[in-house]
Design a protein around this motif. Structure first.
Motif, short mmCIF file in Angstrom:
data_model
loop_
_atom_site.label_atom_id
_atom_site.label_comp_id
_atom_site.label_asym_id
_atom_site.label_seq_id
_atom_site.Cartn_x
_atom_site.Cartn_y
_atom_site.Cartn_z
N VAL A 206 0.85 -1.18 0.00
CA VAL A 206 0.00 0.00 0.00
C VAL A 206 0.89 1.23 0.00
CG1 VAL A 206 -1.77 1.28 1.24
CG2 VAL A 206 -1.80 -1.22 1.25
N PRO A 207 0.77 2.11 -0.99
CA PRO A 207 1.60 3.32 -1.01
C PRO A 207 1.36 4.16 0.23
CG PRO A 207 0.47 3.01 -3.11
CD PRO A 207 -0.14 2.04 -2.14
N THR A 208 2.39 4.84 0.66
CA THR A 208 2.29 5.68 1.85
C THR A 208 1.78 7.07 1.49
OG1 THR A 208 4.14 4.50 2.86
CG2 THR A 208 3.56 6.65 3.80
N GLY B 14 1.42 15.55 -6.57
CA GLY B 14 1.55 14.31 -7.33
C GLY B 14 0.53 13.25 -6.95
N THR B 15 0.76 12.05 -7.45
CA THR B 15 -0.15 10.94 -7.20
C THR B 15 0.37 10.05 -6.07
OG1 THR B 15 0.90 9.42 -8.77
CG2 THR B 15 -0.79 10.92 -9.64
N PRO C 8 -4.81 11.07 -6.17
CA PRO C 8 -4.04 12.21 -5.67
C PRO C 8 -3.33 11.84 -4.37
CG PRO C 8 -6.32 12.84 -6.16
CD PRO C 8 -6.26 11.35 -6.21
N MET C 9 -2.11 12.34 -4.20
CA MET C 9 -1.43 12.16 -2.92
C MET C 9 -2.27 12.77 -1.80
SD MET C 9 1.02 11.09 -1.06
CE MET C 9 2.34 10.61 -2.18
N ALA C 10 -2.84 13.93 -2.05
CA ALA C 10 -3.80 14.52 -1.11
C ALA C 10 -5.09 13.70 -1.18
CB ALA C 10 -4.07 15.98 -1.48
#
Length: 277
Positions: free
Chosen positions: A81-83, A253-254, A263-265
């Motif tokens: 899972v991306p942080t 960014g993503t 979205p990173m956000a």
């Protein structure tokens, strides 16, 4: 002669359009598969007198000693899972969940087709305001205003950000989560395209996302930087405030680190309101 940069942007546009079509097709396939699976299980249960013994699901291994030794299935590896990292100016989304309402048909026309409509997207990263043009896209504006009035957009995620070739933030899917793939949800009805003749998508454009002609629902995208797309997506308004909010979201960014992803956000529409301007 087409430059390498023009070719790269063309490929990015084509990828974006193919992905939107694939996401809708995948959702339809999952729905069909789940329906078939549910029916098959019902038949097995009925045929087995309310049990699953007829399928061999609970057979003892004792009667299979002469056969090959069964090997344990490998333990599936959990996907990484991306942080998610904090994005300056973005707060935690307001508590709540999408209401997920569904309708069988496009809402009756109630907007003033000679008027503009002011929309406020109250996001956890700041407010974005829109002006919708009912004269050029009456059915689209009517649908958007209807859904906003039903609080349909409240607590939904802006599930897709593109930062390479095309520059849009896509929102309006009540089934999208912050990390799971989204882009297939809608209000249950679809309506026709509008305002496509000569359509362009400069920074500040608000347009409908779709999976092909006449498949508009609730998903829309906000263009934060000049973008070239085929005139296949109904433009129905302009961004009047908060373009800097969108650019800040894009600059972060993503989540996945590529040019197309979440979205990173964790962008959430806390509330959406629409009123005749």
């Amino acid at each position: 002669m087409v430059s390498s940069e023009q070719r790269r942007r063309q490929l990015a546009r084509e990828k974006y359009e193919r992905q939107m079509e694939r996401r809708v097709a995948a959702a339809a396939a999952r729905k069909r598969r789940n329906t078939i699976l549910g029916a098959a299980l019902a038949v097995v249960v009925l045929a087995g007198g309310g049990t699953l013994f007829a399928t061999g699901a609970f057979d003892s291994d004792d009667k299979k000693k002469d056969g090959p030794t069964a090997q344990a299935a490998p333990t599936p590896t959990e996907p990484t899972v991306p942080t998610r990292k904090p994005v300056e100016g973005c707060a935690e989304p307001a508590p709540g969940a999408p209401n997920g309402k569904q309708w069988q048909a496009e809402p009756a026309m109630t907007v003033d087709t000679k008027a503009t409509y002011a929309v406020t997207l109250d996001t956890n990263c700041g407010k974005v305001t829109l002006s919708l043009d009912a004269a050029k896209a009456p059915h689209t504006v009517n649908s958007f205003a209807f859904l906003a009035g039903e609080q349909y957009f409240d607590h939904t995620k802006c599930h897709r950000l593109t930062t390479d070739g095309i520059f849009v933030l896509q929102c309006g899917d009540p089934t999208a989560s912050a990390t799971a793939p989204g882009g297939t949800g809608g209000p249950g009805y679809k309506f026709a395209d509008e305002n496509l003749t000569g359509a362009t998508y400069p920074a500040g454009t608000v347009a409908m996302a779709n999976a092909g002609p006449g498949t508009n629902g609730s998903q829309f995208f906000l263009v934060y930087k000049d973008t070239t797309l085929s005139p296949n997506y109904t433009p129905f308004g302009t961004i009047t405030g908060g373009l800097d909010v969108l650019q800040k979201i894009a600059a972060a960014g993503t989540l996945e680190g590529g040019g197309d992803g979440h979205p990173m956000a964790d962008v959430t529409l806390n509330s959406v309101t629409a009123a005749k301007g």
